[in-house]
Write a protein that holds these residues in place. Structure first.
Motif, PDB file in Angstrom:
ATOM      1  N   GLU A 329       0.802  -1.218   0.000  1.00 24.13           N
ATOM      2  CA  GLU A 329       0.000   0.000   0.000  1.00 24.13           C
ATOM      3  C   GLU A 329       0.842   1.279   0.000  1.00 24.13           C
ATOM      4  OE1 GLU A 329       0.754  -1.130   4.273  1.00 24.13           O
ATOM      5  OE2 GLU A 329       0.181  -2.160   2.414  1.00 24.13           O
ATOM      6  N   LYS A 330       2.139   1.147   0.308  1.00 24.60           N
ATOM      7  CA  LYS A 330       3.009   2.327   0.307  1.00 24.60           C
ATOM      8  C   LYS A 330       4.179   2.157  -0.664  1.00 24.60           C
ATOM      9  CE  LYS A 330       2.231   3.868   5.105  1.00 24.60           C
ATOM     10  NZ  LYS A 330       1.383   2.823   5.637  1.00 24.60           N
ATOM     11  N   ARG A 331       4.134   1.128  -1.504  1.00 21.65           N
ATOM     12  CA  ARG A 331       5.308   0.776  -2.313  1.00 21.65           C
ATOM     13  C   ARG A 331       5.770   1.931  -3.206  1.00 21.65           C
ATOM     14  NH1 ARG A 331       3.822  -3.898  -4.093  1.00 21.65           N
ATOM     15  NH2 ARG A 331       5.067  -5.081  -2.609  1.00 21.65           N
ATOM     16  N   ALA A 332       4.849   2.512  -3.980  1.00 19.85           N
ATOM     17  CA  ALA A 332       5.249   3.570  -4.907  1.00 19.85           C
ATOM     18  C   ALA A 332       5.793   4.788  -4.159  1.00 19.85           C
ATOM     19  CB  ALA A 332       4.069   3.978  -5.797  1.00 19.85           C
ATOM     20  N   THR A 333       5.151   5.162  -3.047  1.00 20.49           N
ATOM     21  CA  THR A 333       5.601   6.332  -2.293  1.00 20.49           C
ATOM     22  C   THR A 333       6.959   6.083  -1.637  1.00 20.49           C
ATOM     23  OG1 THR A 333       3.291   6.905  -1.862  1.00 20.49           O
ATOM     24  CG2 THR A 333       4.960   8.018  -0.539  1.00 20.49           C
ATOM     25  N   ILE A 334       7.162   4.887  -1.080  1.00 22.25           N
ATOM     26  CA  ILE A 334       8.461   4.582  -0.459  1.00 22.25           C
ATOM     27  C   ILE A 334       9.566   4.577  -1.504  1.00 22.25           C
ATOM     28  CG2 ILE A 334       9.795   2.858   0.808  1.00 22.25           C
ATOM     29  CD1 ILE A 334       7.151   1.981   2.123  1.00 22.25           C
ATOM     30  N   LEU A 335       9.298   3.977  -2.665  1.00 18.03           N
ATOM     31  CA  LEU A 335      10.308   3.973  -3.726  1.00 18.03           C
ATOM     32  C   LEU A 335      10.591   5.392  -4.203  1.00 18.03           C
ATOM     33  CD1 LEU A 335       9.194   0.847  -5.784  1.00 18.03           C
ATOM     34  CD2 LEU A 335      11.237   1.068  -4.357  1.00 18.03           C
ATOM     35  N   SER A 336       9.553   6.225  -4.257  1.00 18.63           N
ATOM     36  CA  SER A 336       9.760   7.622  -4.623  1.00 18.63           C
ATOM     37  C   SER A 336      10.558   8.356  -3.556  1.00 18.63           C
ATOM     38  CB  SER A 336       8.411   8.319  -4.844  1.00 18.63           C
ATOM     39  OG  SER A 336       7.789   7.834  -6.011  1.00 18.63           O
ATOM     40  N   ALA A 337      10.270   8.064  -2.283  1.00 18.91           N
ATOM     41  CA  ALA A 337      11.036   8.679  -1.196  1.00 18.91           C
ATOM     42  C   ALA A 337      12.498   8.243  -1.252  1.00 18.91           C
ATOM     43  CB  ALA A 337      10.421   8.302   0.145  1.00 18.91           C
ATOM     44  N   ASP A 338      12.714   6.971  -1.586  1.00 15.78           N
ATOM     45  CA  ASP A 338      14.074   6.460  -1.782  1.00 15.78           C
ATOM     46  C   ASP A 338      14.777   7.246  -2.880  1.00 15.78           C
ATOM     47  OD1 ASP A 338      16.364   4.979  -2.191  1.00 15.78           O
ATOM     48  OD2 ASP A 338      15.333   3.283  -3.121  1.00 15.78           O
ATOM     49  N   SER A 339      14.088   7.411  -4.022  1.00 17.45           N
ATOM     50  CA  SER A 339      14.670   8.176  -5.126  1.00 17.45           C
ATOM     51  C   SER A 339      14.920   9.623  -4.719  1.00 17.45           C
ATOM     52  CB  SER A 339      13.739   8.135  -6.344  1.00 17.45           C
ATOM     53  OG  SER A 339      13.605   6.819  -6.825  1.00 17.45           O
ATOM     54  N   MET A 340      14.050  10.168  -3.879  1.00 14.23           N
ATOM     55  CA  MET A 340      14.204  11.543  -3.429  1.00 14.23           C
ATOM     56  C   MET A 340      15.472  11.714  -2.597  1.00 14.23           C
ATOM     57  SD  MET A 340      11.557  13.778  -1.149  1.00 14.23           S
ATOM     58  CE  MET A 340      12.291  13.966   0.456  1.00 14.23           C
ATOM     59  N   VAL A 341      15.675  10.815  -1.649  1.00 21.07           N
ATOM     60  CA  VAL A 341      16.879  10.884  -0.820  1.00 21.07           C
ATOM     61  C   VAL A 341      18.122  10.690  -1.674  1.00 21.07           C
ATOM     62  CG1 VAL A 341      18.131   9.752   1.067  1.00 21.07           C
ATOM     63  CG2 VAL A 341      15.665  10.107   1.246  1.00 21.07           C
ATOM     64  N   SER A 342      18.047   9.748  -2.599  1.00 19.05           N
ATOM     65  CA  SER A 342      19.168   9.504  -3.510  1.00 19.05           C
ATOM     66  C   SER A 342      19.443  10.725  -4.368  1.00 19.05           C
ATOM     67  CB  SER A 342      18.861   8.288  -4.390  1.00 19.05           C
ATOM     68  OG  SER A 342      19.898   8.073  -5.318  1.00 19.05           O
ATOM     69  N   ALA A 343      18.375  11.333  -4.909  1.00 18.34           N
ATOM     70  CA  ALA A 343      18.547  12.498  -5.778  1.00 18.34           C
ATOM     71  C   ALA A 343      19.134  13.685  -5.031  1.00 18.34           C
ATOM     72  CB  ALA A 343      17.207  12.879  -6.399  1.00 18.34           C
ATOM     73  N   LEU A 344      18.734  13.865  -3.771  1.00 18.85           N
ATOM     74  CA  LEU A 344      19.300  14.944  -2.963  1.00 18.85           C
ATOM     75  C   LEU A 344      20.804  14.763  -2.822  1.00 18.85           C
ATOM     76  CD1 LEU A 344      18.932  17.410  -1.120  1.00 18.85           C
ATOM     77  CD2 LEU A 344      18.493  15.831   0.778  1.00 18.85           C
ATOM     78  N   THR A 345      21.210  13.532  -2.571  1.00 16.74           N
ATOM     79  CA  THR A 345      22.638  13.235  -2.446  1.00 16.74           C
ATOM     80  C   THR A 345      23.355  13.443  -3.771  1.00 16.74           C
ATOM     81  OG1 THR A 345      22.057  11.556  -0.802  1.00 16.74           O
ATOM     82  CG2 THR A 345      24.303  11.510  -1.665  1.00 16.74           C
ATOM     83  N   MET A 346      22.765  12.927  -4.854  1.00 21.61           N
ATOM     84  CA  MET A 346      23.390  13.047  -6.177  1.00 21.61           C
ATOM     85  C   MET A 346      23.486  14.500  -6.621  1.00 21.61           C
ATOM     86  SD  MET A 346      24.171   9.978  -6.942  1.00 21.61           S
ATOM     87  CE  MET A 346      23.711   8.386  -6.260  1.00 21.61           C
ATOM     88  N   GLY A 347      22.433  15.266  -6.363  1.00 21.71           N
ATOM     89  CA  GLY A 347      22.445  16.671  -6.761  1.00 21.71           C
ATOM     90  C   GLY A 347      23.572  17.439  -6.095  1.00 21.71           C
ATOM     91  N   SER A 348      23.755  17.213  -4.808  1.00 18.86           N
ATOM     92  CA  SER A 348      24.856  17.861  -4.094  1.00 18.86           C
ATOM     93  C   SER A 348      26.202  17.414  -4.656  1.00 18.86           C
ATOM     94  CB  SER A 348      24.770  17.525  -2.598  1.00 18.86           C
ATOM     95  OG  SER A 348      23.530  17.925  -2.062  1.00 18.86           O
ATOM     96  N   PHE A 349      26.296  16.116  -4.944  1.00 22.47           N
ATOM     97  CA  PHE A 349      27.544  15.574  -5.498  1.00 22.47           C
ATOM     98  C   PHE A 349      27.862  16.194  -6.855  1.00 22.47           C
ATOM     99  CE2 PHE A 349      29.311  12.496  -8.521  1.00 22.47           C
ATOM    100  CZ  PHE A 349      30.586  12.337  -7.982  1.00 22.47           C
ATOM    101  N   TYR A 350      26.861  16.243  -7.760  1.00 19.19           N
ATOM    102  CA  TYR A 350      27.108  16.768  -9.101  1.00 19.19           C
ATOM    103  C   TYR A 350      27.545  18.226  -9.074  1.00 19.19           C
ATOM    104  CZ  TYR A 350      24.904  12.591 -11.099  1.00 19.19           C
ATOM    105  OH  TYR A 350      24.597  11.316 -11.460  1.00 19.19           O
ATOM    106  N   THR A 351      26.949  19.007  -8.174  1.00 18.81           N
ATOM    107  CA  THR A 351      27.324  20.415  -8.067  1.00 18.81           C
ATOM    108  C   THR A 351      28.778  20.554  -7.624  1.00 18.81           C
ATOM    109  OG1 THR A 351      25.057  21.016  -7.492  1.00 18.81           O
ATOM    110  CG2 THR A 351      26.776  22.614  -6.982  1.00 18.81           C
ATOM    111  N   VAL A 352      29.125  19.874  -6.538  1.00 18.21           N
ATOM    112  CA  VAL A 352      30.495  19.956  -6.013  1.00 18.21           C
ATOM    113  C   VAL A 352      31.496  19.400  -7.027  1.00 18.21           C
ATOM    114  CG1 VAL A 352      32.048  19.162  -4.185  1.00 18.21           C
ATOM    115  CG2 VAL A 352      29.708  19.866  -3.620  1.00 18.21           C
ATOM    116  N   TYR A 353      31.145  18.284  -7.638  1.00 15.09           N
ATOM    117  CA  TYR A 353      32.063  17.634  -8.575  1.00 15.09           C
ATOM    118  C   TYR A 353      32.286  18.489  -9.822  1.00 15.09           C
ATOM    119  CZ  TYR A 353      34.356  13.701 -10.950  1.00 15.09           C
ATOM    120  OH  TYR A 353      35.271  12.877 -11.578  1.00 15.09           O
ATOM    121  N   GLY A 354      31.205  19.113 -10.318  1.00 20.81           N
ATOM    122  CA  GLY A 354      31.347  19.973 -11.487  1.00 20.81           C
ATOM    123  C   GLY A 354      32.296  21.135 -11.235  1.00 20.81           C
TER     124      GLY A 354
END
Length: 399
Positions: A329-354
């Motif tokens: 009942e929460k699968r799509a939202t949890i997977l989206s939350a997972d992607s959200m946390v991952s994207a926050l980390t990746m976004g910070s990484f890409y900015t610093v790395y660039g």
């Protein structure tokens, strides 16, 4: 066409790409800098951070099919923007549209498929279905990337981008033809549902898997980020040409490094797959370090092949494990939350790395970041061996 085969075809088309990471060279040819490209990539990641959970709610409360259709439509619009790219502002618009598209598809697509297989009484076949599907996506992705690379070298970047748009329109038509079964909209309030999903995500049963998955994604993306211009410069020196003159060879290298080894990573025997799952956090940054210490094109491509096999085996096991651990009942939202946390980390990484690449140069930044990620990988392995992460990282679906 059989229902599950339509899902399979949709996933194959979604992995069709005529440029892949060669698009970075397209950006550079438009006069954009590494810092600007890094910022645009970060905008996509940060956009996903803001949009993942709201779009995941659409998948859980309204319709997973509708969420996927919205995402596919936005991806097609983004490609039109990319075709007419002119300046940093348009790159940012493209990045924002991609963030929206990815957010709507993320979580909902696999949740839609898993619900359908459960409706058909075939959910236990999910792992084998995904194996079979990825076995098709990989050669198709490789072939289209090769075609796109040589088309870009011979005729410019517009033609492969137009072909990408045509495929994206075909995906929308195909998705419309697939019915939605086994979907039961969540009745609880938006806030309660979202908070419940985040509590589940950060539980001891789920979050260690998510955290290590993010780490391995960071390591893999650091190996691949700006890989094409890095390898292109090495090739250009060896061949006495310009980076544009290496596009065809870079397409072959891209296929060799990013697509064909995925077939091995998915289809490899389970015993080897589990070994690669275990060593991935340490092995991938070591491969990045080796790619800097010895700058030979064939050596760099070989290291890329190994990195892709290891990363694919790791992420495949994680994805299957999460589907088995998450409540429906929460699968799509949890997977989206997972992607959200991952994207926050990746976004910070890409900015610093660039900005780091602009300041230090691509070679030095590549080495420094790889060593930092290696230290984190060693910490994860120490915690697993000593006990705190042992049970959390053990794969239950193969026990």
């Amino acid at each position: 066409m059989d229902l599950l085969n339509r899902y399979r075809l949709l996933m194959v088309l979604m992995h069709t790409g005529f440029l892949g990471n060669l698009v970075v060279i397209y950006y550079l040819s438009k006069g954009l800098s590494y810092a600007q490209i890094g910022l645009a990539t970060a905008l996509t990641a940060w956009g996903i951070v803001l949009l993942e959970v709201p779009t995941g709610i659409v998948g859980d409360r309204v319709s997973r099919k509708l969420s996927v259709l919205i995402g596919l439509t936005l991806n097609a619009i983004a490609t039109v923007v990319l075709i007419f790219l002119s300046g940093f502002a348009m790159l940012l618009l493209y990045a924002l549209l991609m963030a929206l598209g990815i957010a709507f598809v993320s979580g909902s697509l696999q949740a839609w498929l898993f619900d359908t297989m459960r409706h058909l009484g075939r959910e236990r076949e999910f792992r084998e279905f995904m194996k079979g599907t990825k076995s098709l996506t990989i050669p198709v992705s490789a072939l289209t990337l090769l075609i796109g690379a040589f088309l870009a070298q011979l005729y410019g970047f517009t033609l492969p981008l137009v072909l990408s748009f045509i495929v994206e329109v075909a995906m929308i038509i195909l998705a419309l033809s697939i019915p939605e079964y086994g979907f039961e909209p969540v009745r609880e309030s938006y806030g309660k549902h979202t908070l419940g999903a985040f509590r589940e995500l950060f539980s001891g049963r789920i979050f260690p898997l998510v955290a290590v998955s993010i780490l391995v994604s960071l390591e893999t993306n650091q190996f691949r980020k700006f890989f094409e211009p890095y390898l292109g410069k090495v090739l250009a020196v060896y061949l006495g040409t310009t980076i544009t003159g290496t596009l065809g060879l870079l397409g072959i290298a891209e296929v060799t490094v990013r697509t064909l080894p995925k077939f091995i990573g998915v289809r490899i025997r389970d015993s080897w797959s589990l070994r690669l799952y275990s060593v991935a956090p340490v092995l991938i940054p070591i491969l990045t370090v080796l790619s800097v210490l010895y700058k030979n094109p064939l050596w760099i491509v070989l290291l890329g092949v190994v990195a892709t096999v290891v990363s694919t085996a790791f992420q495949f096991n994680i994805a299957i494990e999460l589907q088995h651990r998450l409540p429906s009942e929460k699968r799509a939202t949890i997977l989206s939350a997972d992607s959200m946390v991952s994207a926050l980390t990746m976004g910070s990484f890409y900015t610093v790395y660039g900005f780091a690449v602009n300041a230090l140069g691509l070679e030095k930044a590549r080495l420094v970041f790889a060593l930092g990620l290696l230290a984190l990988g060693l910490l994860v392995k120490a915690l697993e061996v000593l006990g705190p992460l042992k049970n959390s990282l053990e794969l239950e679906h193969v026990s």
